[in-house]
Design an enzyme around this catalytic site. Structure first.
Site, PDB file in Angstrom:
ATOM      1  N   ARG A 266      16.158   0.028   2.490  1.00  0.00           N
ATOM      2  CA  ARG A 266      16.384  -0.920   3.038  1.00  0.00           C
ATOM      3  C   ARG A 266      16.596  -0.368   4.783  1.00  0.00           C
ATOM      4  O   ARG A 266      17.635   0.343   4.694  1.00  0.00           O
ATOM      5  CB  ARG A 266      17.493  -1.786   3.048  1.00  0.00           C
ATOM      6  CG  ARG A 266      17.893  -2.988   3.682  1.00  0.00           C
ATOM      7  CD  ARG A 266      18.631  -3.934   3.210  1.00  0.00           C
ATOM      8  NE  ARG A 266      19.998  -3.370   2.978  1.00  0.00           N
ATOM      9  CZ  ARG A 266      21.207  -3.993   2.578  1.00  0.00           C
ATOM     10  NH1 ARG A 266      21.098  -5.329   2.167  1.00  0.00           N
ATOM     11  NH2 ARG A 266      22.355  -3.320   2.082  1.00  0.00           N
TER      12      ARG A 266
ATOM     13  N   THR B 172      17.246  -3.739  10.567  1.00  0.00           N
ATOM     14  CA  THR B 172      16.482  -5.079  10.505  1.00  0.00           C
ATOM     15  C   THR B 172      16.949  -5.531   9.067  1.00  0.00           C
ATOM     16  O   THR B 172      16.597  -6.610   8.955  1.00  0.00           O
ATOM     17  CB  THR B 172      14.978  -4.503  10.535  1.00  0.00           C
ATOM     18  OG1 THR B 172      14.566  -3.958   9.462  1.00  0.00           O
ATOM     19  CG2 THR B 172      14.667  -4.036  11.798  1.00  0.00           C
TER      20      THR B 172
ATOM     21  N   ASP C  32      27.820  -0.799  -3.600  1.00  0.00           N
ATOM     22  CA  ASP C  32      26.570  -0.148  -3.703  1.00  0.00           C
ATOM     23  C   ASP C  32      26.145   0.188  -5.344  1.00  0.00           C
ATOM     24  O   ASP C  32      26.650   1.144  -5.597  1.00  0.00           O
ATOM     25  CB  ASP C  32      26.584   0.831  -2.718  1.00  0.00           C
ATOM     26  CG  ASP C  32      24.697   1.527  -2.441  1.00  0.00           C
ATOM     27  OD1 ASP C  32      24.245   1.916  -3.590  1.00  0.00           O
ATOM     28  OD2 ASP C  32      24.439   1.371  -1.369  1.00  0.00           O
TER      29      ASP C  32
ATOM     30  N   ASP D 275      25.038   4.089  -5.449  1.00  0.00           N
ATOM     31  CA  ASP D 275      25.771   5.024  -5.541  1.00  0.00           C
ATOM     32  C   ASP D 275      26.874   4.801  -6.544  1.00  0.00           C
ATOM     33  O   ASP D 275      27.239   6.133  -6.988  1.00  0.00           O
ATOM     34  CB  ASP D 275      26.843   4.595  -4.303  1.00  0.00           C
ATOM     35  CG  ASP D 275      26.178   5.067  -2.799  1.00  0.00           C
ATOM     36  OD1 ASP D 275      25.100   5.840  -2.970  1.00  0.00           O
ATOM     37  OD2 ASP D 275      26.608   4.605  -1.676  1.00  0.00           O
TER      38      ASP D 275
END
Length: 210
Positions: free
Chosen positions: A105, A109, A201, A204
């Protein structure tokens, strides 16, 4: 054909999800829980596979049984977090093929950028299950499914552990024919595109990186 969105309320899934969310859950346990939840989700997401009759010789006679009617499956994790769901999926369907789609990602944006796509050669004969723990903005899922559809698979389903309302609606709008399965539907996305309350996340926490 219109797809469906299913939020799975099975007690085992919900119990494991509560541990998964906990900030104190370590990498090893987190990874195990992701696989266990994926296994339970695959169990339910394959409920509509067609069956055919089969006679089986038992030690005491002939049993009239049923088996999956020749359907071939493929699991396609979205790299990298989707890899955490593959082992659990294969535990139930070890004969399935595995493809990979790599997306990241863009931090500015929030849009997905594709860097890798490797799918089974006979994907046009398979029912495909796209795997990604988080459905946030929906961009990665939409792009991955778009790439898969170019190969004309038999069908496509999307499985995630946690979805945000924004991502769910975006995916339904972009691919209205795709069934979506989630273990939890959360409140919203924050300004950084993370699911709230979410679980942080997923990549992670699965791989122990920061």
């Amino acid at each position: 054909m219109s797809g469906k969105a299913v939020i799975m309320d099975h007690p085992l899934i919900q119990h494991k999800l509560s541990i998964l969310r906990d900030v104190s859950t370590g990498t090893r346990e987190f990874r195990e829980l992701v696989n266990e939840i994926a296994m339970l989700m695959i169990y339910d997401a394959t409920r509509d596979l067609p069956l055919q009759e089969k006679e089986v010789q038992t030690p005491c006679g002939v049993a009239h049984c049923r088996e999956i009617a020749g359907r071939k499956l493929a699991f396609v994790p979205i790299l990298r977090a989707g890899l955490g769901m593959v082992e659990g999926a294969l535990a139930l369907v070890p004969s399935a093929r595995v493809g990979h789609i790599g997306l990241y990602r863009d931090e500015k944006t929030l849009q997905p950028v594709e860097y890798y796509c490797k799918l089974p050669k006979d994907i046009d004969k398979r029912d495909v299950f796209v795997l990604d723990p988080m459905l946030a903005t929906g961009g990665s899922a939409i792009d991955a499914i778009t790439q898969i559809k170019k190969r004309a698979p038999h069908s496509v389903k999307f499985l995630c552990i946690i979805a945000a309302p924004e991502g769910l609606e975006a995916l339904k709008k972009a691919h209205p024919d795709v069934d979506i399965f989630a273990a939890g539907l959360d409140d919203h996305l924050n300004e950084n595109g993370y699911i709230v309350p979410g679980l942080g996340d997923a990549g992670d926490r699965i791989f122990g990186t920061k």
